[in-house]
Design an enzyme around this catalytic site. Structure first.
Site, short mmCIF file in Angstrom:
data_model
loop_
_atom_site.label_atom_id
_atom_site.label_comp_id
_atom_site.label_asym_id
_atom_site.label_seq_id
_atom_site.Cartn_x
_atom_site.Cartn_y
_atom_site.Cartn_z
N PRO A 285 34.00 33.22 48.35
CA PRO A 285 34.28 32.75 47.04
C PRO A 285 33.47 33.46 46.09
O PRO A 285 32.25 33.66 46.36
CB PRO A 285 34.06 31.10 46.92
CG PRO A 285 33.27 30.80 48.34
CD PRO A 285 33.19 32.03 49.17
N ARG A 287 34.20 33.50 42.00
CA ARG A 287 34.58 32.94 40.88
C ARG A 287 34.35 31.21 40.80
O ARG A 287 33.51 30.64 40.01
CB ARG A 287 36.14 32.95 40.39
CG ARG A 287 36.42 32.58 38.93
CD ARG A 287 37.96 32.37 38.74
NE ARG A 287 38.76 33.69 39.25
CZ ARG A 287 38.96 34.71 38.40
NH1 ARG A 287 38.48 34.69 37.25
NH2 ARG A 287 39.63 35.72 38.95
N CYS A 355 37.21 48.54 18.17
CA CYS A 355 38.07 49.14 17.18
C CYS A 355 39.51 49.13 17.81
O CYS A 355 40.24 50.22 18.05
CB CYS A 355 37.76 50.68 16.79
SG CYS A 355 36.13 50.66 16.00
N1 LLP Z 1 36.95 38.79 48.69
C1 LLP Z 1 37.47 39.92 48.16
C2 LLP Z 1 37.81 41.06 49.56
C3 LLP Z 1 37.57 40.21 47.05
O1 LLP Z 1 38.58 41.29 46.74
C4 LLP Z 1 37.51 39.05 45.86
C5 LLP Z 1 37.84 39.13 44.66
C6 LLP Z 1 36.76 37.94 46.42
C7 LLP Z 1 36.49 37.87 47.78
C8 LLP Z 1 36.53 36.84 45.55
O2 LLP Z 1 37.38 36.33 44.80
P1 LLP Z 1 37.22 35.05 43.90
O3 LLP Z 1 36.88 33.84 44.78
O4 LLP Z 1 36.16 35.31 42.78
O5 LLP Z 1 38.33 34.75 43.39
N2 LLP Z 1 38.49 40.85 37.76
C9 LLP Z 1 39.14 39.83 37.93
C10 LLP Z 1 39.15 39.10 39.46
C11 LLP Z 1 39.22 40.28 40.69
C12 LLP Z 1 38.95 39.66 41.86
C13 LLP Z 1 38.83 40.78 42.86
N3 LLP Z 1 38.46 40.51 44.28
C14 LLP Z 1 39.32 38.52 37.01
O6 LLP Z 1 38.47 38.67 36.08
O7 LLP Z 1 40.32 37.73 37.29
#
Ligand code: LLP
Length: 445
Positions: A285, A287, A355
């Site tokens: 995790p 986020r 901008c």
């Molecule tokens: N593991 C892998 C292989 C991943 O690609 C990701 C996120 C995670 C774990 C963690 O996922 P989380 O628990 O954070 O959802 N920039 C985007 C989010 C991109 C996530 C990329 N990979 C946003 O701002 O929503």
């Protein structure tokens, strides 16, 4: 609003937002704005909640959510593992003294240099993502644990840009056409490495448990076939991250503990149904550990009322420090950190100072009718994927990150200056900036 704010956040006697025991108005005076404030206790509580289900070493914090030396130190202190997905994140982890054996290295296009760095540093696990990478790892004589990244054909209900489990994806090996099985067979043949299992990450900001259940089902099917056809028994199964976080007070997200328990139960049930022994289960995790721990504080610079159309509040940051509305249409809450008790009235749109018209941070935020330049605007639930995606668009310096804890504030990423932004510039003839220019830029503007 409580569900989007860090734990223990409250309105202080002066009507100011208090996070981690620190008055955010004082933080803004001390560190300037925009300002990212990260509450250590919330970050740690989220991490511990995941760890309480699977054990700390079975949780790899996904550094892409927010990666800096101090955050790596926090994660290390909690005994968690760390998921890095680039040479830069790996360098950050190593600079923090993070134990390399607890690092897991991801990426659909790791360079040879990145793999060599991982090998030389003694990184514990590499998640292999392509047949080209399997060949590269063999050539590099690596000796680490390997997992094969599986694309299980799950379309999670989230923004298309952050779906990663569907077959049409640049990530991993699909479970159709025998491809995932071939990858398992090839990866376990790499001499010096130890193929321990499989990995899947189906996307990010996912609220529906059914997507994780389907992923568990597909992975269990694959592991059953791998046992039968290849005689391969996985000792590790990593189901990635992706657990949704409330970004507005109207959203309800499951707790980290409930998310981890649900995934674990689904995996156990699917494997048991196929008579496959349950390997050690891991999660990644990002986020759901960092998101709610962070708030961003901006200063309102202008209030523009367009009769019958819209009111724009422009703040001193924007899409360069938080591109998420521009990229994914993210909706956030916003409120005034310096006047928490002011009755809210009109609906406004919060814009940045870049901008372009797409430079919006919040649409339809309710603000006090007398909101004015100088007010401090707070956007909660911005601990993840804000600083980590920040840029210098329009040559804006990036904001600092302040960790707050028990009333103490520590600047763990310093605010950039114009000199920092100019650091890599050279004159047309390739020479370093001349004194005159250096004199101008060395002043902190
Ligand atoms: N593991 C892998 C292989 C991943 O690609 C990701 C996120 C995670 C774990 C963690 O996922 P989380 O628990 O954070 O959802 N920039 C985007 C989010 C991109 C996530 C990329 N990979 C946003 O701002 O929503």
């Amino acid at each position: 609003m409580k569900n989007v704010l860090p734990h223990g956040a409250h309105t202080g006697p002066a009507g100011h937002l208090v996070v981690g025991g620190c008055d955010t108005v004082e933080l803004a005076e001390r560190f300037g704005t925009p300002l990212i404030v990260l509450d250590r206790a919330t970050f740690e509580a989220n991490a511990r909640a995941f760890a309480s289900v699977l054990g700390p070493s079975h949780i790899f914090y996904a550094g892409k959510a927010l990666c800096c030396v101090a955050v790596c130190e926090l994660v290390d202190g909690l005994g968690l593992g760390l998921d890095v997905c680039s040479g830069g994140e790996l360098a950050t982890a190593l600079a923090a003294g993070f134990p390399p054996e607890r690092i897991l290295f991801h990426g659909n296009n790791k360079s040879v240099e990145e793999l060599e760095r991982a090998r030389d540093a003694g990184v514990g696990r590499v998640v292999v993502d392509s047949f080209d990478e399997i060949a590269a790892i063999s050539r590099l004589a690596m000796s680490c644990k390997l997992l094969v990244r599986i694309t299980p054909g799950v379309e999670a209900h989230t923004h298309e840009a952050v779906q990663t489990g569907q077959y049409d994806s640049k990530f991993g090996f699909v479970t159709i056409g025998g491809i995932a099985l071939r990858a398992i067979d090839a990866a376990r043949a790499i001499s010096g490495c130890d193929l321990v299992g499989v990995h899947a990450h189906i996307g990010s900001q996912i609220f529906e448990p059914s997507a994780f259940e389907l992923a568990a089902e597909r992975l269990a099917e694959l592991l059953a076939t791998a046992r039968e056809e290849l005689g391969f028994s996985a000792s590790e199964l990593n189901i990635g991250g992706g657990f949704g976080v409330a970004e507005t007070s109207a959203e309800v997200a499951p707790s980290p503990q409930a998310s981890a328990e649900a995934v674990l139960a689904a995996v156990q049930a699917e494997l048991a149904a196929r008579g496959v022994p349950v390997p050690a289960v891991f999660l990644e995790p990002g986020r759901s550990i960092a998101g709610r721990a962070g708030v961003t504080v901006y200063k309102v610079g202008t209030v523009k009322r367009i009769p019958g159309v819209r009111t724009y509040l422009s703040v001193d940051g924007g899409m360069a420090d938080n591109p998420r509305l521009a990229l994914y249409g993210t909706r956030y809450d916003a409120f005034l950190a310096n006047r928490m008790n002011a009755p809210s009235g009109e609906l406004v749109t919060v814009a940045g100072k870049h901008c372009e018209s797409g430079d919006l941070l919040v649409v339809d935020a309710r603000m006090p009718g007398d909101v004015a330049p100088g007010d401090l605007l707070c956007i909660p639930a911005t601990g993840a994927y804000t600083y980590s995606m920040a840029s210098n668009y329009n040559r804006l310096p990036r904001p600092p990150v302040i960790i707050v804890h028990d009333g103490e504030a520590t600047e763990v990423i310093v605010r950039e200056s114009h000199a920092d932004v100019l650091r890599l510039d050279r004159h047309l003839d390739g020479t370093p900036l001349r004194d005159r220019a250096a004199g101008i830029v060395s002043r902190r503007l």
